[in-house]
Scaffold this active site. Sequence first.
Site, PDB file in Angstrom:
ATOM      1  N   HIS A  73      37.009  47.214  36.991  1.00 22.68           N
ATOM      2  CA  HIS A  73      38.352  47.461  36.479  1.00 22.68           C
ATOM      3  C   HIS A  73      38.655  48.957  36.543  1.00 22.68           C
ATOM      4  O   HIS A  73      37.739  49.792  36.482  1.00 22.68           O
ATOM      5  CB  HIS A  73      38.469  46.985  35.026  1.00 22.68           C
ATOM      6  N   GLU A  75      39.789  51.082  34.414  1.00 19.69           N
ATOM      7  CA  GLU A  75      39.310  51.912  33.298  1.00 19.69           C
ATOM      8  C   GLU A  75      37.819  52.217  33.413  1.00 19.69           C
ATOM      9  O   GLU A  75      37.379  53.349  33.171  1.00 19.69           O
ATOM     10  CB  GLU A  75      39.547  51.212  31.956  1.00 19.69           C
ATOM     11  N   CYS A 103      41.353  45.238  28.701  1.00 20.53           N
ATOM     12  CA  CYS A 103      40.707  43.988  28.324  1.00 20.53           C
ATOM     13  C   CYS A 103      39.550  44.299  27.366  1.00 20.53           C
ATOM     14  O   CYS A 103      39.274  45.458  27.068  1.00 20.53           O
ATOM     15  CB  CYS A 103      40.190  43.267  29.569  1.00 20.53           C
ATOM     16  N   CYS A 106      36.862  46.663  28.955  1.00 23.98           N
ATOM     17  CA  CYS A 106      37.298  48.052  29.101  1.00 23.98           C
ATOM     18  C   CYS A 106      37.488  48.716  27.741  1.00 23.98           C
ATOM     19  O   CYS A 106      37.148  49.886  27.556  1.00 23.98           O
ATOM     20  CB  CYS A 106      38.582  48.119  29.919  1.00 23.98           C
TER      21      CYS A 106
HETATM   22 ZN   LIG Z   1      39.334  45.667  31.903  1.00 26.87          ZN
END
Ligand SMILES: [Zn+2]
Length: 173
Positions: A73, A75, A103, A106
């Site tokens: 991801h 991040e 999420c 993250c």
């Molecule tokens: Zn994430």
Amino acid sequence: MSLGFFAGEDPEVYGMDEERPDDEYFMRLALREAERAREHGDVPIGALVVRDDGEVIAAAHNERELRQDPTAHAEVLALREAAQALGSWRVLEAALYVTLEPCAMCAGAIVLARVSRIVYGASDPKAGAAGSVLDVLGEPRLNHRPEVAGGLLGEECGDLLSEFFASRRGGMI
Ligand SMILES: [Zn+2]
């Protein structure tokens, strides 16, 4: 058409009263980063890590498809880059800008990295862990709680996602 991405509706909850003059500038850079994810068929989400003195030390976008890595991801990639730049796993005196509400993974990484401030764009009512589904970033029992602001350029950030999914449904993938 709604895919469930929208701008933060309750600015006070997300601390937009804390908005700083450069926030929009940095969120636009995160948006530009998000657009790059489309080049390899990834969901367009971008993140930026900016030190308190204004220096951008990391910029990354979602590379889940590109790397076939469920943890790639924006991040997480940005935090790795920031830690490398700082030579420390503690990403202190820095803010993370991300185009979509983080999420759970993250948000967990943000807490672990001790990032002091998070600014996100669109909310994610299906997976967001800054208050939408879970509130990992605001959990008082964790040992670190960042300052959180959400909804900044939320419409633009959400539109980028909606357009991406609409184009996929159009038969591209
Ligand atoms: Zn994430």
